[in-house]
Motif scaffolding. Structure first.
Motif, PDB file in Angstrom:
ATOM      1  N   SER A   1       0.816  -1.217   0.000  1.00 50.74           N
ATOM      2  CA  SER A   1       0.000   0.000   0.000  1.00 50.74           C
ATOM      3  C   SER A   1       0.852   1.272   0.000  1.00 50.74           C
ATOM      4  O   SER A   1       0.330   2.367  -0.210  1.00 50.74           O
ATOM      5  CB  SER A   1      -0.925   0.011   1.220  1.00 50.74           C
ATOM      6  N   LEU A   2       2.154   1.131   0.215  1.00 50.57           N
ATOM      7  CA  LEU A   2       3.035   2.296   0.297  1.00 50.57           C
ATOM      8  C   LEU A   2       3.379   2.820  -1.095  1.00 50.57           C
ATOM      9  O   LEU A   2       3.543   2.047  -2.039  1.00 50.57           O
ATOM     10  CB  LEU A   2       4.327   1.935   1.039  1.00 50.57           C
ATOM     11  N   PRO A   3       3.518   4.130  -1.233  1.00 51.47           N
ATOM     12  CA  PRO A   3       3.805   4.706  -2.546  1.00 51.47           C
ATOM     13  C   PRO A   3       5.193   4.366  -3.072  1.00 51.47           C
ATOM     14  O   PRO A   3       5.434   4.468  -4.275  1.00 51.47           O
ATOM     15  CB  PRO A   3       3.663   6.218  -2.309  1.00 51.47           C
ATOM     16  N   ASN A   4       6.109   3.988  -2.189  1.00 49.42           N
ATOM     17  CA  ASN A   4       7.476   3.681  -2.625  1.00 49.42           C
ATOM     18  C   ASN A   4       7.768   2.182  -2.681  1.00 49.42           C
ATOM     19  O   ASN A   4       8.921   1.771  -2.722  1.00 49.42           O
ATOM     20  CB  ASN A   4       8.511   4.390  -1.746  1.00 49.42           C
ATOM     21  N   THR A   5       6.711   1.353  -2.683  1.00 49.66           N
ATOM     22  CA  THR A   5       6.884  -0.094  -2.817  1.00 49.66           C
ATOM     23  C   THR A   5       6.404  -0.547  -4.194  1.00 49.66           C
ATOM     24  O   THR A   5       5.265  -0.281  -4.581  1.00 49.66           O
ATOM     25  CB  THR A   5       6.097  -0.850  -1.726  1.00 49.66           C
ATOM     26  N   LEU A   6       7.281  -1.240  -4.925  1.00 48.73           N
ATOM     27  CA  LEU A   6       6.915  -1.796  -6.233  1.00 48.73           C
ATOM     28  C   LEU A   6       6.333  -3.195  -6.093  1.00 48.73           C
ATOM     29  O   LEU A   6       5.384  -3.570  -6.782  1.00 48.73           O
ATOM     30  CB  LEU A   6       8.146  -1.867  -7.138  1.00 48.73           C
ATOM     31  N   CYS A   7       6.939  -3.985  -5.217  1.00 46.51           N
ATOM     32  CA  CYS A   7       6.511  -5.356  -4.968  1.00 46.51           C
ATOM     33  C   CYS A   7       7.178  -5.791  -3.672  1.00 46.51           C
ATOM     34  O   CYS A   7       7.931  -5.008  -3.076  1.00 46.51           O
ATOM     35  CB  CYS A   7       6.930  -6.286  -6.119  1.00 46.51           C
ATOM     36  N   VAL A   8       6.905  -6.993  -3.224  1.00 43.61           N
ATOM     37  CA  VAL A   8       7.574  -7.531  -2.047  1.00 43.61           C
ATOM     38  C   VAL A   8       8.232  -8.856  -2.419  1.00 43.61           C
ATOM     39  O   VAL A   8       7.860  -9.502  -3.401  1.00 43.61           O
ATOM     40  CB  VAL A   8       6.606  -7.748  -0.859  1.00 43.61           C
ATOM     41  N   GLY A   9       9.210  -9.251  -1.618  1.00 41.10           N
ATOM     42  CA  GLY A   9       9.826 -10.559  -1.795  1.00 41.10           C
ATOM     43  C   GLY A   9       9.458 -11.427  -0.616  1.00 41.10           C
ATOM     44  O   GLY A   9       9.477 -10.955   0.531  1.00 41.10           O
ATOM     45  N   GLY A  10       9.100 -12.683  -0.875  1.00 40.50           N
ATOM     46  CA  GLY A  10       8.706 -13.545   0.231  1.00 40.50           C
ATOM     47  C   GLY A  10       8.873 -15.015  -0.081  1.00 40.50           C
ATOM     48  O   GLY A  10       8.785 -15.430  -1.240  1.00 40.50           O
ATOM     49  N   SER A  11       9.108 -15.790   0.951  1.00 43.21           N
ATOM     50  CA  SER A  11       9.307 -17.229   0.795  1.00 43.21           C
ATOM     51  C   SER A  11       8.047 -18.029   1.093  1.00 43.21           C
ATOM     52  O   SER A  11       8.017 -19.237   0.852  1.00 43.21           O
ATOM     53  CB  SER A  11      10.440 -17.693   1.718  1.00 43.21           C
TER      54      SER A  11
END
Length: 213
Positions: A175-185
């Motif tokens: 939801s943050l304006p400076n996040t493109l995607c997340v990495g997760g296992s």
């Protein structure tokens, strides 16, 4: 490859899906069915961490899977970068960044998602030309509230937070304006991989692909 070119490529990869699976794969035989399961679920960008003896062979196998973009994670040295590129990695991810590591990625034309855990680290990478970075270790470094606090003073930087990111908190980051995607296992848990439950992994990937939308 210039830092600017690397960041443009990294941004395209980050925009493929809201989650980049972070994969620790012990058996080469799991590579192709795992990659196919994740791609089928809508997660085409795959980060294979260089934490196992099989990692380079896994990258080589996954590189042949249609629809996937396979990268190498936990890059720590110029040798890692050369090995990953030879194996077929199309991008790299590092937990942090050193001049030697950045030089090697640029020399080997391997687009890098370099890690930063503080404003100073992020600014140093920005000064060199990296506008797309990995925020790591995300939860331990302050989580979504910390990342949100960087948005206003560092508006040119976009991040892929990784480290402690899960289904439970991924939406907060996305939801943050400076996040493109997340990495997760969490989309490829060890028990499902080891049991060959590829349908189960596809279900997790499908769920993850809908986050933030």
């Amino acid at each position: 490859m210039t830092p600017q070119e690397a960041s443009r490529t990294a941004e395209k990869i980050c925009r493929l899906a809201p989650v980049i699976p972070v994969l620790v794969v012990d058996q080469v035989a799991h590579a192709v069915p795992l990659a196919r399961a994740l791609v089928a679920g809508g997660l085409p960008a795959l980060e294979v961490t260089l934490r196992t003896d099989a990692a380079l062979e896994v990258i080589a196998e996954m590189a042949g899977v249609d629809g996937g973009a396979v990268g190498a994670g936990t890059l720590l040295s110029s040798q890692d970068i050369e090995n990953a590129k030879k194996a077929g990695a199309t991008f790299g991810v590092s937990p942090g960044a050193t001049d030697r590591l950045l030089d090697a990625c640029e020399a080997n034309d391997l687009p890098l998602l370099p890690g930063a855990a503080s404003a100073s680290e992020a600014m140093r990478l920005l000064e060199r030309g990296y506008t797309v970075q990995k925020f790591f270790p995300a939860e331990a470094a302050g989580g979504a509230p910390f990342l949100k606090s960087l948005a206003s003073p560092l508006p040119r930087i976009r991040f892929c937070p990784t480290g402690g990111v899960s289904l439970k908190n991924a939406t907060e980051y996305l939801s943050l304006p400076n996040t493109l995607c997340v990495g997760g296992s969490w989309v490829a848990p060890g028990d499902l991989v080891n049991s060959g439950d590829w349908a189960g992994i596809t279900r997790l990937a499908t769920q993850a692909a809908q986050l933030g939308r």
